[in-house]
Each structure stands twice: as structure tokens, then as C-alpha cells.
Design a protein around this motif. Structure first.
Motif, PDB file in Angstrom:
ATOM      1  N   ILE A  56       0.835  -1.204   0.000  1.00  0.00           N
ATOM      2  CA  ILE A  56       0.000   0.000   0.000  1.00  0.00           C
ATOM      3  C   ILE A  56       0.866   1.249   0.000  1.00  0.00           C
ATOM      4  O   ILE A  56       0.595   2.214  -0.726  1.00  0.00           O
ATOM      5  N   GLU A  57       1.923   1.246   0.797  1.00  0.00           N
ATOM      6  CA  GLU A  57       2.835   2.397   0.834  1.00  0.00           C
ATOM      7  C   GLU A  57       3.503   2.607  -0.515  1.00  0.00           C
ATOM      8  O   GLU A  57       3.650   3.741  -0.984  1.00  0.00           O
ATOM      9  N   ALA A  58       3.913   1.527  -1.164  1.00  0.00           N
ATOM     10  CA  ALA A  58       4.535   1.649  -2.492  1.00  0.00           C
ATOM     11  C   ALA A  58       3.536   2.191  -3.509  1.00  0.00           C
ATOM     12  O   ALA A  58       3.882   3.047  -4.336  1.00  0.00           O
ATOM     13  N   ALA A  59       2.292   1.731  -3.434  1.00  0.00           N
ATOM     14  CA  ALA A  59       1.270   2.220  -4.365  1.00  0.00           C
ATOM     15  C   ALA A  59       0.966   3.694  -4.115  1.00  0.00           C
ATOM     16  O   ALA A  59       0.759   4.468  -5.061  1.00  0.00           O
ATOM     17  N   LYS A  60       0.961   4.103  -2.835  1.00  0.00           N
ATOM     18  CA  LYS A  60       0.724   5.519  -2.518  1.00  0.00           C
ATOM     19  C   LYS A  60       1.859   6.393  -3.042  1.00  0.00           C
ATOM     20  O   LYS A  60       1.619   7.477  -3.578  1.00  0.00           O
ATOM     21  N   ARG A  61       3.099   5.925  -2.890  1.00  0.00           N
ATOM     22  CA  ARG A  61       4.240   6.687  -3.415  1.00  0.00           C
ATOM     23  C   ARG A  61       4.158   6.801  -4.933  1.00  0.00           C
ATOM     24  O   ARG A  61       4.403   7.864  -5.507  1.00  0.00           O
ATOM     25  N   GLU A  62       3.809   5.702  -5.594  1.00  0.00           N
ATOM     26  CA  GLU A  62       3.702   5.703  -7.053  1.00  0.00           C
ATOM     27  C   GLU A  62       2.576   6.637  -7.508  1.00  0.00           C
ATOM     28  O   GLU A  62       2.737   7.386  -8.481  1.00  0.00           O
ATOM     29  N   LEU A  63       1.456   6.621  -6.805  1.00  0.00           N
ATOM     30  CA  LEU A  63       0.340   7.499  -7.141  1.00  0.00           C
ATOM     31  C   LEU A  63       0.726   8.960  -6.940  1.00  0.00           C
ATOM     32  O   LEU A  63       0.433   9.810  -7.784  1.00  0.00           O
ATOM     33  N   ASP A  64       1.414   9.250  -5.852  1.00  0.00           N
ATOM     34  CA  ASP A  64       1.854  10.622  -5.596  1.00  0.00           C
ATOM     35  C   ASP A  64       2.827  11.092  -6.669  1.00  0.00           C
ATOM     36  O   ASP A  64       2.752  12.227  -7.143  1.00  0.00           O
ATOM     37  N   MET A  66       3.020   9.952  -9.772  1.00  0.00           N
ATOM     38  CA  MET A  66       2.315  10.134 -11.045  1.00  0.00           C
ATOM     39  C   MET A  66       1.432  11.374 -11.023  1.00  0.00           C
ATOM     40  O   MET A  66       1.206  11.992 -12.059  1.00  0.00           O
ATOM     41  N   THR A  67       0.934  11.737  -9.859  1.00  0.00           N
ATOM     42  CA  THR A  67       0.084  12.918  -9.751  1.00  0.00           C
ATOM     43  C   THR A  67       0.876  14.199  -9.996  1.00  0.00           C
ATOM     44  O   THR A  67       0.382  15.136 -10.618  1.00  0.00           O
ATOM     45  N   HIS A  68       2.124  14.224  -9.530  1.00  0.00           N
ATOM     46  CA  HIS A  68       2.916  15.449  -9.603  1.00  0.00           C
ATOM     47  C   HIS A  68       3.914  15.483 -10.765  1.00  0.00           C
ATOM     48  O   HIS A  68       4.447  16.538 -11.081  1.00  0.00           O
ATOM     49  N   ASP A  69       4.179  14.351 -11.389  1.00  0.00           N
ATOM     50  CA  ASP A  69       5.189  14.299 -12.447  1.00  0.00           C
ATOM     51  C   ASP A  69       4.580  13.689 -13.715  1.00  0.00           C
ATOM     52  O   ASP A  69       4.324  12.477 -13.757  1.00  0.00           O
ATOM     53  N   PRO A  70       4.343  14.500 -14.748  1.00  0.00           N
ATOM     54  CA  PRO A  70       3.731  13.966 -15.979  1.00  0.00           C
ATOM     55  C   PRO A  70       4.603  12.922 -16.680  1.00  0.00           C
ATOM     56  O   PRO A  70       4.079  11.998 -17.302  1.00  0.00           O
ATOM     57  N   SER A  71       5.917  13.036 -16.572  1.00  0.00           N
ATOM     58  CA  SER A  71       6.776  12.045 -17.226  1.00  0.00           C
ATOM     59  C   SER A  71       6.649  10.682 -16.534  1.00  0.00           C
ATOM     60  O   SER A  71       6.747   9.635 -17.192  1.00  0.00           O
ATOM     61  N   ALA A  72       6.414  10.679 -15.243  1.00  0.00           N
ATOM     62  CA  ALA A  72       6.205   9.416 -14.537  1.00  0.00           C
ATOM     63  C   ALA A  72       4.892   8.770 -14.958  1.00  0.00           C
ATOM     64  O   ALA A  72       4.798   7.548 -15.096  1.00  0.00           O
TER      65      ALA A  72
END
Length: 102
Positions: A56-64, A66-72
């Protein structure tokens, strides 16, 4: 015949206590074997809880990210969903060994 029985076996408190311990240890709904199984299940559930917590923590980091970095976000779409731009060609390389490569 009662005179041959030792005095400590005639003690009703000792007999009652022994019967209670036997009942709780083996015949009760929450006997020792059931408690052992439950302890084993608890350890398994705690391990899976830590695994899912890290996921869950890894998914939250990935979501954060992707939310702030368009290249991600673009990288995620390309890797997971194999999306591409209109003017690009996509090449997929399979890492699995083929049967003819012997």
C-alpha cells in the motif's frame, strides 16, 4: 479397600482441580491444540499484514509521483498498458526462452 488409597487421592480439591485442568486442556472448545492453531494463524496474518502494508505504501508513493510528475505518468502508461504516441513504433522483446533455441 479405601484404606489402600493414598490420602492425597482422596482430596476432593485436588481431584476437582485435576479434572478442571484436563477439561480445559483437552475437551474445551478452546483447548491447547486450538490455541496453537490460532497462534499460528495469527503469525501468518501478521506477516501478510506487513506485506500488504508495504504494498500500500509503495502504491501511494507511485500514485503521488504520477500525480505530480507527468513524465512518470507517461512512463507508467507505456510500461503497464503499452501505450504509445501516434508517430512511434513499439517493439516488444520477450525474455522467455523459446523451444526452438536449443
Amino acid at each position: 479397600m479405601l484404606k489402600r488409597i493414598p490420602k492425597w487421592l482422596k482430596n476432593r480439591y485436588l481431584l476437582t482441580t485435576a479434572a478442571f485442568v484436563l477439561w480445559v486442556s483437552f475437551f474445551d472448545r478452546n483447548d491447547l491444540f486450538t490455541q496453537g492453531e490460532r497462534a499460528r494463524d495469527l503469525r501468518t496474518l501478521q506477516k501478510s499484514k506487513t506485506y500488504y502494508t508495504t504494498q500500500i505504501e509503495a502504491a501511494k508513493r507511485e500514485l503521488d509521483q504520477m500525480t505530480h510528475d507527468p513524465s512518470a505518468l507517461e512512463k507508467f502508461a507505456r510500461e503497464k498498458y503499452r501505450m504509445k504516441k501516434d508517430n512511434e513504433d513499439e517493439f516488444t522483446i520477450d525474455d522467455a526462452p523459446s523451444k526452438n533455441a536449443q
